[in-house]
Motif scaffolding. Structure first.
Motif, mmCIF file in Angstrom:
data_model
loop_
_atom_site.group_PDB
_atom_site.id
_atom_site.type_symbol
_atom_site.label_atom_id
_atom_site.label_comp_id
_atom_site.label_asym_id
_atom_site.label_seq_id
_atom_site.Cartn_x
_atom_site.Cartn_y
_atom_site.Cartn_z
ATOM 1 N N PHE A 158 0.853 -1.188 0.000
ATOM 2 C CA PHE A 158 0.000 0.000 0.000
ATOM 3 C C PHE A 158 0.885 1.233 0.000
ATOM 4 O O PHE A 158 1.697 1.427 0.895
ATOM 5 N N TYR A 159 0.744 2.038 -1.030
ATOM 6 C CA TYR A 159 1.510 3.274 -1.178
ATOM 7 C C TYR A 159 3.022 3.022 -1.093
ATOM 8 O O TYR A 159 3.793 3.835 -0.569
ATOM 9 N N GLY A 160 3.440 1.851 -1.547
ATOM 10 C CA GLY A 160 4.859 1.510 -1.545
ATOM 11 C C GLY A 160 5.355 0.841 -0.284
ATOM 12 O O GLY A 160 6.537 0.509 -0.184
ATOM 13 N N TYR A 161 4.462 0.609 0.677
ATOM 14 C CA TYR A 161 4.827 -0.023 1.945
ATOM 15 C C TYR A 161 4.093 -1.364 2.072
ATOM 16 O O TYR A 161 2.975 -1.511 1.593
ATOM 17 N N ASP A 162 4.733 -2.320 2.749
ATOM 18 C CA ASP A 162 4.097 -3.613 2.992
ATOM 19 C C ASP A 162 3.423 -3.593 4.361
ATOM 20 O O ASP A 162 4.102 -3.562 5.405
ATOM 21 N N PHE A 163 2.087 -3.621 4.364
ATOM 22 C CA PHE A 163 1.320 -3.641 5.609
ATOM 23 C C PHE A 163 0.891 -5.061 5.916
ATOM 24 O O PHE A 163 0.253 -5.718 5.084
ATOM 25 N N ASP A 164 1.247 -5.549 7.109
ATOM 26 C CA ASP A 164 0.801 -6.866 7.518
ATOM 27 C C ASP A 164 -0.712 -6.828 7.747
ATOM 28 O O ASP A 164 -1.248 -5.861 8.289
ATOM 29 N N VAL A 165 -1.392 -7.881 7.315
ATOM 30 C CA VAL A 165 -2.838 -7.972 7.481
ATOM 31 C C VAL A 165 -3.207 -9.375 7.939
ATOM 32 O O VAL A 165 -2.494 -10.347 7.664
ATOM 33 N N ASN A 166 -4.325 -9.475 8.640
ATOM 34 C CA ASN A 166 -4.906 -10.767 8.991
ATOM 35 C C ASN A 166 -6.421 -10.616 9.025
ATOM 36 O O ASN A 166 -6.949 -9.578 8.617
ATOM 37 N N GLU A 167 -7.093 -11.635 9.529
ATOM 38 C CA GLU A 167 -8.557 -11.641 9.484
ATOM 39 C C GLU A 167 -9.202 -10.561 10.351
ATOM 40 O O GLU A 167 -10.421 -10.355 10.292
ATOM 41 N N ASN A 168 -8.413 -9.844 11.147
ATOM 42 C CA ASN A 168 -8.966 -8.804 12.015
ATOM 43 C C ASN A 168 -9.044 -7.434 11.346
ATOM 44 O O ASN A 168 -9.593 -6.492 11.930
ATOM 45 N N VAL A 169 -8.482 -7.306 10.139
ATOM 46 C CA VAL A 169 -8.482 -6.009 9.454
ATOM 47 C C VAL A 169 -8.810 -6.204 7.975
ATOM 48 O O VAL A 169 -8.546 -7.255 7.397
ATOM 49 N N LEU A 170 -9.382 -5.163 7.373
ATOM 50 C CA LEU A 170 -9.591 -5.181 5.933
ATOM 51 C C LEU A 170 -8.248 -5.135 5.214
ATOM 52 O O LEU A 170 -7.285 -4.553 5.711
ATOM 53 N N ILE A 171 -8.214 -5.719 4.036
ATOM 54 C CA ILE A 171 -7.037 -5.606 3.185
ATOM 55 C C ILE A 171 -7.078 -4.234 2.507
ATOM 56 O O ILE A 171 -8.064 -3.893 1.856
ATOM 57 N N PRO A 172 -6.041 -3.411 2.662
ATOM 58 C CA PRO A 172 -6.038 -2.080 2.019
ATOM 59 C C PRO A 172 -6.187 -2.195 0.507
ATOM 60 O O PRO A 172 -5.615 -3.095 -0.118
ATOM 61 N N ARG A 173 -6.943 -1.260 -0.077
ATOM 62 C CA ARG A 173 -7.262 -1.339 -1.496
ATOM 63 C C ARG A 173 -6.748 -0.111 -2.248
ATOM 64 O O ARG A 173 -6.500 0.935 -1.646
ATOM 65 N N PRO A 174 -6.637 -0.221 -3.582
ATOM 66 C CA PRO A 174 -6.130 0.907 -4.378
ATOM 67 C C PRO A 174 -6.947 2.189 -4.209
ATOM 68 O O PRO A 174 -6.383 3.284 -4.246
ATOM 69 N N GLU A 175 -8.260 2.062 -4.017
ATOM 70 C CA GLU A 175 -9.089 3.251 -3.830
ATOM 71 C C GLU A 175 -8.651 4.040 -2.602
ATOM 72 O O GLU A 175 -8.698 5.278 -2.583
ATOM 73 N N THR A 176 -8.227 3.321 -1.572
ATOM 74 C CA THR A 176 -7.795 3.976 -0.346
ATOM 75 C C THR A 176 -6.443 4.653 -0.532
ATOM 76 O O THR A 176 -6.132 5.637 0.137
ATOM 77 N N GLU A 177 -5.625 4.138 -1.447
ATOM 78 C CA GLU A 177 -4.389 4.836 -1.794
ATOM 79 C C GLU A 177 -4.703 6.214 -2.378
ATOM 80 O O GLU A 177 -4.006 7.200 -2.097
ATOM 81 N N GLU A 178 -5.765 6.290 -3.173
ATOM 82 C CA GLU A 178 -6.140 7.573 -3.761
ATOM 83 C C GLU A 178 -6.609 8.547 -2.684
ATOM 84 O O GLU A 178 -6.295 9.738 -2.731
ATOM 85 N N VAL B 167 -9.715 7.948 11.517
ATOM 86 C CA VAL B 167 -10.815 7.332 12.270
ATOM 87 C C VAL B 167 -11.188 5.986 11.652
ATOM 88 O O VAL B 167 -11.401 5.891 10.443
ATOM 89 N N ALA B 168 -11.280 4.950 12.488
ATOM 90 C CA ALA B 168 -11.510 3.569 12.046
ATOM 91 C C ALA B 168 -10.320 3.102 11.205
ATOM 92 O O ALA B 168 -10.447 2.708 10.054
ATOM 93 N N THR B 169 -9.161 3.109 11.822
ATOM 94 C CA THR B 169 -7.888 2.943 11.109
ATOM 95 C C THR B 169 -7.639 1.545 10.572
ATOM 96 O O THR B 169 -6.910 1.371 9.602
ATOM 97 N N GLY B 170 -8.213 0.507 11.195
ATOM 98 C CA GLY B 170 -7.971 -0.864 10.710
ATOM 99 C C GLY B 170 -6.504 -1.232 10.800
ATOM 100 O O GLY B 170 -5.894 -1.197 11.872
ATOM 101 N N SER B 171 -5.901 -1.571 9.680
ATOM 102 C CA SER B 171 -4.486 -1.959 9.637
ATOM 103 C C SER B 171 -3.542 -0.791 9.870
ATOM 104 O O SER B 171 -2.336 -0.982 10.017
ATOM 105 N N GLY B 172 -4.104 0.427 9.901
ATOM 106 C CA GLY B 172 -3.274 1.625 10.066
ATOM 107 C C GLY B 172 -2.759 2.175 8.755
ATOM 108 O O GLY B 172 -1.942 3.110 8.756
#
Length: 297
Positions: A78-98, A122-127
């Protein structure tokens, strides 16, 4: 012995048959090879590393059952960074990069007016949003909230791993900031915005946290929650930026204008020309309550 080309061909055929895509099969193999220091494109006709083959076929099996690639790998870029994800957070999407790109542009304008503008995610999820903003602009003071303790654990981990500077607070939407008498110059949120009864792909509904997906009967429940209390956290002239569903632009613009009649409200399109981002630039700390009919959820 199988070559990388043979292995990729098998992965593509199996994923496509299961409703996936060629691209996912390619991305998975490329990531697994990259971790072993193997250049996939330069070694397509070479014999496959045994560990890569085992991991790849196991992961393809998981994806055949519908598990998203991000969860299989354990991270999403996401935005050039690798964000760890698991079942507790949404997977970051390209729309959110915009959305994040818009936030950074707004931040640049805020920095012309004051040192160290304060940003709430607000409601940061994976951060993903808050951490990226903190990494891309060190002059911002970034705070992030989430109601989920498990999500905040993921966000904390990502903040440490990527060396971000976000401060996290737990609570429902704006409440943790209000409870601490905190204020911001820029509020950003990608809240749950899918209507409760909307049909979704099973790979999303069955694997990603539903609490982070659905936003009431009309999808606007959490926007209302933020609008109702935004005057308690926004500094004078504060700005809000939201991601939204592609078909929610007019309704959200009307809703924001109702609550903030003196604000400049705009809807921005994503790279595909779909309504995706709502910007609310307040001028006065004026807020209007919805009528009983307006606030049905």
């Amino acid at each position: 012995m199988n070559t990388y080309h043979d292995l990729l061909k098998e992965g593509k055929e199996r994923l496509v048959a299961a409703g996936g895509t060629d691209q996912e099969a390619m991305l998975l193999l490329n990531e697994l090879c990259d971790h072993k220091g193997i250049n996939l494109y330069m070694n397509m006709e070479e014999p496959v590393d045994a560990d890569v083959q085992t991991d790849y076929l196991e992961d393809i099996h998981r994806m055949e059952k519908g598990e998203p690639l991000g969860y299989v790998l354990g991270y999403e870029r996401f935005y050039g960074y690798d964000f760890d994800v698991n079942e507790n957070v949404l997977i970051p999407r390209p729309e959110t990069e915009e959305l994040t790109g818009q936030v950074l542009m707004i931040s640049d304008s805020l920095l012309e007016k004051k040192d160290h503008p304060i940003v709430f995610d607000v409601a940061t999820g994976s951060g993903a949003i808050g951490i990226t903003v903190s990494l891309e602009n060190k002059d911002l003071d970034v705070y992030a909230s989430d109601i989920s303790k498990e999500a905040l654990e993921v966000a904390h981990h990502n903040n440490e791993k990527l060396r971000g500077s976000v401060v996290f607070v737990q609570g429902d939407m704006l409440d943790p900031f209000i409870d601490r008498n905190m204020h911001c110059d820029l509020l950003v949120s990608n809240p749950p915005y899918i209507p409760r009864n909307e049909k979704m792909d099973h790979s999303v509904v069955d694997y990603e946290p539903n609490v982070a997906l659905f936003g009431g009967d009309d999808g606007l429940y959490f926007y209302r929650k933020i609008f109702e209390k935004a005057d308690q956290v926004l500094n004078p002239g504060g700005i809000m930026a939201f991601e939204m569903g592609w078909d929610q632009g007019k309704r959200l613009k009307d809703l924001a204008s109702h609550y903030f009649p003196d604000a400049e409200v705009s809807v921005l399109q994503d790279i595909n020309g779909k309504d995706r981002i709502l910007i609310v630039e307040t001028k006065k700390k004026t807020i209007k309550k919805e009528t009983q009919d307006d606030s049905k959820k």
